[in-house]
Enzyme design. Structure first.
Site, short mmCIF file in Angstrom:
data_model
loop_
_atom_site.label_atom_id
_atom_site.label_comp_id
_atom_site.label_asym_id
_atom_site.label_seq_id
_atom_site.Cartn_x
_atom_site.Cartn_y
_atom_site.Cartn_z
CG ASP A 30 -16.99 -14.92 -29.05
OD1 ASP A 30 -17.77 -13.97 -28.81
OD2 ASP A 30 -17.13 -15.69 -30.04
N GLY A 91 -25.03 -5.49 -34.78
CA GLY A 91 -24.30 -6.74 -34.78
C GLY A 91 -24.67 -7.70 -33.67
CD GLN A 92 -28.25 -7.79 -28.58
OE1 GLN A 92 -28.74 -6.68 -28.80
NE2 GLN A 92 -28.43 -8.45 -27.45
CG HIS A 98 -23.08 -10.55 -25.03
ND1 HIS A 98 -24.38 -10.68 -25.48
CD2 HIS A 98 -22.33 -10.41 -26.15
CE1 HIS A 98 -24.41 -10.65 -26.79
NE2 HIS A 98 -23.17 -10.48 -27.24
CG HIS A 100 -18.20 -8.73 -27.91
ND1 HIS A 100 -18.11 -9.92 -28.61
CD2 HIS A 100 -19.48 -8.31 -28.04
CE1 HIS A 100 -19.29 -10.19 -29.15
NE2 HIS A 100 -20.14 -9.23 -28.83
P1 AMP Z 1 -23.18 -10.57 -30.41
O1 AMP Z 1 -23.10 -10.93 -31.87
O2 AMP Z 1 -22.65 -9.22 -30.06
O3 AMP Z 1 -24.57 -10.83 -29.86
O4 AMP Z 1 -22.19 -11.58 -29.68
C1 AMP Z 1 -22.51 -12.92 -29.48
C2 AMP Z 1 -21.21 -13.65 -29.39
O5 AMP Z 1 -21.46 -14.90 -28.82
C3 AMP Z 1 -20.52 -13.89 -30.73
O6 AMP Z 1 -19.23 -13.29 -30.74
C4 AMP Z 1 -20.45 -15.41 -30.83
O7 AMP Z 1 -19.25 -15.87 -31.42
C5 AMP Z 1 -20.57 -15.83 -29.38
N1 AMP Z 1 -21.12 -17.14 -29.15
C6 AMP Z 1 -22.16 -17.73 -29.78
N2 AMP Z 1 -22.40 -18.94 -29.25
C7 AMP Z 1 -21.49 -19.12 -28.26
C8 AMP Z 1 -21.21 -20.19 -27.35
N3 AMP Z 1 -21.93 -21.32 -27.34
N4 AMP Z 1 -20.18 -20.03 -26.48
C9 AMP Z 1 -19.44 -18.91 -26.49
N5 AMP Z 1 -19.65 -17.87 -27.32
C10 AMP Z 1 -20.66 -17.98 -28.20
#
Ligand code: AMP
Ligand code: ZN
Length: 112
Positions: A30, A91-92, A98, A100
């Site tokens: 992340d 929180g998405q 995906h 976490h």
């Molecule tokens: P969510 O908020 O549950 O949709 O999770 C999305 C996650 O993607 C967040 O924890 C972000 O920090 C992560 N994220 C956003 N852009 C990137 C990226 N380019 N590479 C890796 N993780 C990312």
């Protein structure tokens, strides 16, 4: 292909730190970690969110959990949390399913 950040990472159009890859998923670090270890299990297939899956995705969903277990082992995580945020209110922020995988510190319950 949808204009989707994680589809572009899967296609190697946008760089990411790859932890593991198998036939169905990639696991990447992340970019904004919320724990000492924080990686994302991302299916190669574009699905908006968990609630967008159907019965045809049941095997994939099981495989994603097995991929998470493999990633946890590779990262030497004995205790970990595996969570998906389904929808903005949960929180998405990226509309590509995906999970976490978080570990390396004590986890509180309930999460905020
Ligand atoms: P969510 O908020 O549950 O949709 O999770 C999305 C996650 O993607 C967040 O924890 C972000 O920090 C992560 N994220 C956003 N852009 C990137 C990226 N380019 N590479 C890796 N993780 C990312
Ligand atoms: Zn996508």
């Amino acid at each position: 292909m949808p204009d989707c950040l994680f589809c572009k990472i899967v296609a190697r159009e946008i760089p990411a730190q790859l932890v593991l890859e198998d036939a169905h998923a990639i696991v990447i670090k992340d970019i904004s970690p919320k724990a000492p270890t924080h990686v994302l299990v991302v299916p190669k297939k574009h699905i908006d969110r968990l609630s967008s899956t159907d019965d045809g995705d049941a095997e994939l969903l099981g495989r994603l959990q097995r991929t998470a277990v493999a990633a946890a082992a590779k990262l030497s995580l004995k205790d970990f949390r595996l969570v998906t945020n389904n929808g903005r209110g949960a929180g998405q922020s990226v509309d590509h399913l995906h999970y976490h995988l978080l570990g390396g510190r004590p986890m509180e319950w309930p999460p905020g």
